[in-house]
Design an enzyme around this catalytic site. Structure first.
Site, PDB file in Angstrom:
ATOM      1  N   LYS A 111       5.951 103.924  27.160  1.00  0.00           N
ATOM      2  CA  LYS A 111       6.818 105.051  27.523  1.00  0.00           C
ATOM      3  C   LYS A 111       8.134 104.565  28.119  1.00  0.00           C
ATOM      4  O   LYS A 111       9.194 105.116  27.838  1.00  0.00           O
ATOM      5  CB  LYS A 111       6.100 105.986  28.489  1.00  0.00           C
ATOM      6  CG  LYS A 111       4.977 106.752  27.806  1.00  0.00           C
ATOM      7  CD  LYS A 111       4.306 107.732  28.732  1.00  0.00           C
ATOM      8  CE  LYS A 111       3.203 108.467  27.973  1.00  0.00           C
ATOM      9  NZ  LYS A 111       2.350 109.265  28.831  1.00  0.00           N
ATOM     10  N   LYS A 193      -2.631 109.933  15.259  1.00  0.00           N
ATOM     11  CA  LYS A 193      -3.511 110.735  16.114  1.00  0.00           C
ATOM     12  C   LYS A 193      -2.967 112.153  16.228  1.00  0.00           C
ATOM     13  O   LYS A 193      -1.747 112.340  16.326  1.00  0.00           O
ATOM     14  CB  LYS A 193      -3.571 110.061  17.488  1.00  0.00           C
ATOM     15  CG  LYS A 193      -4.549 110.666  18.439  1.00  0.00           C
ATOM     16  CD  LYS A 193      -4.585 109.870  19.744  1.00  0.00           C
ATOM     17  CE  LYS A 193      -5.398 110.614  20.784  1.00  0.00           C
ATOM     18  NZ  LYS A 193      -5.450 109.926  22.060  1.00  0.00           N
ATOM     19  N   LYS A 196       0.507 117.191  19.768  1.00  0.00           N
ATOM     20  CA  LYS A 196       1.510 118.268  19.716  1.00  0.00           C
ATOM     21  C   LYS A 196       2.898 117.714  19.447  1.00  0.00           C
ATOM     22  O   LYS A 196       3.687 118.299  18.713  1.00  0.00           O
ATOM     23  CB  LYS A 196       1.522 119.042  21.025  1.00  0.00           C
ATOM     24  CG  LYS A 196       0.618 120.232  20.969  1.00  0.00           C
ATOM     25  CD  LYS A 196       0.887 121.211  22.079  1.00  0.00           C
ATOM     26  CE  LYS A 196      -0.065 122.385  21.889  1.00  0.00           C
ATOM     27  NZ  LYS A 196      -0.242 123.193  23.056  1.00  0.00           N
TER      28      LYS A 196
END
Ligand code: SF4
Length: 331
Positions: A111, A193, A196
């Protein structure tokens, strides 16, 4: 009875990837363990700021969990920020957490490299996870493989804290992973995977027509270029979904019809859509009832938070006592 703790981010309604990968297992586990489940809204603020939707997403996640079968008479279900001891224990645990371990976390590195300015919360996220688990002295944590590294850090933090503040006797348990049987669920693109953020999901509460509009174009075995080409179900994500939603004899029929080109992919998807509806229809019905009485959902969450708080306060009192804090008058 052993105690388990697990949390889920308030992303709004569940999608079938979350459901198959975690929540269906939680529903089973609540019958076998003292189970504590939490919507982790404090974790959510380490991502992109979205204050205007946080409360709604938190409530929607609670509705999805309750509709999926989390039973507040069995498990404790609550919202993380409603129990302030989570943040308090996190701070106490920062004192024994090595910075290098935090910087080594794969999720942090992934991240952080996409951000220009890295919030400290992103780095400290695993300490809050450790606090979530250790606050309830949980013995086990249902986790997917991607969370095993974070759980190992929780165990390390517990070891270090015990060595410093409860030498020889220990107080914080080192929780064990309870690996979730459902594997990684791919999205309808068949590539990554289900997530959203990738737009490849099927919502747990979506109407059957909306699900069908997503299934129709979903990726299948690329070898089936025309209706007459035989396929290989083992490389097809639609077949994987059949393995989760369709009864065993139907799975065998699907595999045979695919290999012989007896069915086209649309025929196969129609059978899947029907079997998905048998599972999802009742969940959607329960969610609709809960949505009609939002006060009931909030009451259930308040009761869950009160039950969680009773355990959390005892743990914090013991942790602070062992760390040598002066108790506040009346404690
Ligand atoms: S028939 Fe079914 S299992 Fe076979 S490739 Fe098409 S969608 Fe996949």
């Amino acid at each position: 009875m052993s105690r388990i703790f697990s949390g889920i981010q308030p992303t709004g309604e569940l999608h079938i990837g979350n459901w198959l990968g975690a929540v269906r297992n939680w529903v089973e586990l609540q019958h076998q363990h003292d189970s504590i489940y939490c919507v982790v809204d404090l974790h959510a603020i380490t991502g992109a700021a979205s204050a205007s939707t946080l409360a709604t997403r938190t409530r929607d996640m609670a509705v999805s969990l309750l509709a999926s079968g989390i039973d507040p008479a069995r498990a404790i279900l609550f919202v993380q920020s409603h129990v302030p001891e989570h943040a308090r224990l996190q701070w106490l645990l920062t004192s024994v957490t090595p910075l290098g371990e935090l910087e080594r976390m794969t999720q942090f590195k992934d991240k952080a490299q996409r951000l220009e300015s890295i919030p400290a919360g992103l780095l400290c996220y695993p300490i809050l996870q450790a606090a979530d688990i250790l606050l309830y002295l949980a013995d086990m944590v249902p986790v997917g493989e991607d969370q095993v590294q974070h759980l190992e850090l929780t165990r390390e933090i517990a070891r270090r804290w015990n060595a410093e503040y409860a030498p020889g006797v220990g107080y914080l348990p080192e929780p064990q992973p309870l690996l979730t049987p459902a594997r990684r669920i791919l999205g309808l693109d068949g590539q990554a995977k289900m997530s959203k953020s990738l737009g490849n999901t099927v919502g747990l509460l979506e109407a059957p027509e909306a699900i069908w509009q997503k299934l129709r174009p979903a990726m299948t075995d690329p070898a089936r270029k025309t209706r007459k080409d035989p396929g290989n179900p083992d490389v097809c994500n639609i077949y994987t979904l059949h393995q989760h939603f369709s009864p065993e004899p139907v799975q065998q029929e699907v595999a045979a019809q695919c290999r012989s080109a007896g069915w086209g992919c649309l025929d196969c998807k129609k059978v899947l859509a029907g079997n998905m509806e048998s599972h999802l229809g009742p969940i959607r019905g329960r969610a609709a009832e809960l949505r009609q009485s939002p006060g009931q959902v909030e009451d259930l969450l308040a009761t869950g938070a009160a039950r969680a708080s009773r355990i959390a306060r005892e743990t914090i009192a013991e942790v602070e006592h062992r760390m040598g804090f002066l108790p506040a008058k009346g404690d």
